[in-house]
Design an enzyme around this catalytic site. Structure first.
Site, PDB file in Angstrom:
ATOM      1  N   THR A  17       0.845  -1.187   0.000  1.00 57.41           N
ATOM      2  CA  THR A  17       0.000   0.000   0.000  1.00 57.41           C
ATOM      3  C   THR A  17       0.874   1.229   0.000  1.00 57.41           C
ATOM      4  O   THR A  17       2.057   1.159   0.356  1.00 57.41           O
ATOM      5  CB  THR A  17      -0.918   0.023   1.245  1.00 57.41           C
ATOM      6  OG1 THR A  17      -1.847   1.086   1.138  1.00 57.41           O
ATOM      7  CG2 THR A  17      -0.121   0.204   2.528  1.00 57.41           C
ATOM      8  N   ASP A  19      -7.719  -5.679   1.136  1.00 57.69           N
ATOM      9  CA  ASP A  19      -8.757  -5.142   0.270  1.00 57.69           C
ATOM     10  C   ASP A  19     -10.077  -5.223   1.030  1.00 57.69           C
ATOM     11  O   ASP A  19     -10.320  -6.196   1.744  1.00 57.69           O
ATOM     12  CB  ASP A  19      -8.839  -5.945  -1.035  1.00 57.69           C
ATOM     13  CG  ASP A  19      -9.464  -5.105  -2.141  1.00 57.69           C
ATOM     14  OD1 ASP A  19      -8.846  -4.113  -2.558  1.00 57.69           O
ATOM     15  OD2 ASP A  19     -10.585  -5.423  -2.577  1.00 57.69           O
TER      16      ASP A  19
HETATM   17  P1  IMP Z   1      -9.895  -0.497   0.453  1.00 55.30           P
HETATM   18  O1  IMP Z   1      -9.754  -1.804  -0.245  1.00 55.30           O
HETATM   19  O2  IMP Z   1      -9.557  -0.582   1.920  1.00 55.30           O
HETATM   20  O3  IMP Z   1      -9.180   0.624  -0.234  1.00 55.30           O
HETATM   21  O4  IMP Z   1     -11.448  -0.125   0.412  1.00 55.30           O
HETATM   22  C1  IMP Z   1     -12.160  -0.009  -0.819  1.00 55.30           C
HETATM   23  C2  IMP Z   1     -13.352   0.926  -0.641  1.00 55.30           C
HETATM   24  O5  IMP Z   1     -14.304   0.359   0.279  1.00 55.30           O
HETATM   25  C3  IMP Z   1     -13.008   2.299  -0.063  1.00 55.30           C
HETATM   26  O6  IMP Z   1     -12.640   3.205  -1.056  1.00 55.30           O
HETATM   27  C4  IMP Z   1     -14.326   2.697   0.582  1.00 55.30           C
HETATM   28  O7  IMP Z   1     -15.208   3.219  -0.378  1.00 55.30           O
HETATM   29  C5  IMP Z   1     -14.870   1.374   1.088  1.00 55.30           C
HETATM   30  N1  IMP Z   1     -14.453   1.133   2.482  1.00 55.30           N
HETATM   31  C6  IMP Z   1     -13.543   0.224   2.904  1.00 55.30           C
HETATM   32  N2  IMP Z   1     -13.398   0.261   4.231  1.00 55.30           N
HETATM   33  C7  IMP Z   1     -14.213   1.241   4.661  1.00 55.30           C
HETATM   34  C8  IMP Z   1     -14.498   1.766   5.950  1.00 55.30           C
HETATM   35  O8  IMP Z   1     -13.952   1.365   6.984  1.00 55.30           O
HETATM   36  N3  IMP Z   1     -15.411   2.749   5.998  1.00 55.30           N
HETATM   37  C9  IMP Z   1     -16.039   3.237   4.900  1.00 55.30           C
HETATM   38  N4  IMP Z   1     -15.796   2.801   3.677  1.00 55.30           N
HETATM   39  C10 IMP Z   1     -14.894   1.802   3.546  1.00 55.30           C
END
Ligand code: IMP
Length: 193
Positions: free
Chosen positions: A8, A69
């Site tokens: 990341t 993810d």
């Molecule tokens: P990532 O894989 O952690 O980058 O999450 C992908 C997407 O899921 C993010 O861009 C958010 O839109 C949503 N998301 C993931 N975790 C959270 C959270 O803890 N709160 C709110 N949205 C989340």
């Protein structure tokens, strides 16, 4: 000190992980190892995307690596937006665009059940592992709160009267999908010593 790459460049995720892993592993970012490629996350599951990132780094740089993810799965929408949560409202959308689209999609819907899921893929000493975290709750009728990011203002976890955006970091970390998956990873790595 043993080193491990966290696939990341998200500064918040990195800082948090470095604090937790202090004394156990030196946590390196993609930038730290000179990985500037755009890793294409084109799997159709959260698990798949986590694995793509971890495998890319391990195969190319021959290092131990983990990657996470996450996504929001809404029952009435057949599990959407799931793996597409970041770009639910379009390729270059904002968090607010996603919130607005979700509230519109859920207008008049009585089944508001939803869950956040995180999957962490770990490649360590030639073996692959997965760690999952899940937080169940529902999509609120209106957005509330200013903390956090993403869908936080419209997700109310079971057992609480507030949304993630109203609960604050400490409470959220204790019950969130990401918090749970991360603690499983840490426990596993600590167990190995
Ligand atoms: P990532 O894989 O952690 O980058 O999450 C992908 C997407 O899921 C993010 O861009 C958010 O839109 C949503 N998301 C993931 N975790 C959270 C959270 O803890 N709160 C709110 N949205 C989340």
């Amino acid at each position: 000190m043993k080193q491990i790459v966290f696939a990341t460049n998200n500064k918040n995720k990195l800082r948090e992980m470095r604090e937790i892993m202090e004394g156990l592993y030196e946590v390196l970012s993609l930038e730290d190892i000179g990985c500037h490629e755009d890793i294409v996350e084109d799997a159709d599951t959260i698990e798949g995307n986590a694995k793509i990132k971890a495998d890319f780094v391990t195969n190319k740089y021959h290092v131990d690596c983990f990657s996470d993810d996450s996504g929001l799965e809404v029952e009435a929408l057949g599990g959407a937006p799931g793996v597409y949560s970041a770009r639910y409202a379009g390729e270059h959308c904002t968090y607010q665009d996603n919130v607005d689209k979700m509230l519109a999609a859920m207008k008049g819907q009585t089944n508001r059940r939803a869950a956040f899921r995180t999957c962490i893929a770990l490649n360590l000493d030639g073996k692959s592992y997965f760690f999952e975290g899940r937080c169940d709750g529902h999509i609120t009728e209106e957005q509330r709160g200013t903390d956090g990011f993403g869908y936080d203002p419209i997700f109310q976890p079971d057992g609480y009267e507030q949304t993630f955006a109203e609960l604050g970091h400490e409470v959220k970390n204790a019950i969130s999908h990401r918090g749970k998956a991360t603690r499983k990873l840490i426990a596993f790595l600590k167990d190995l010593g």
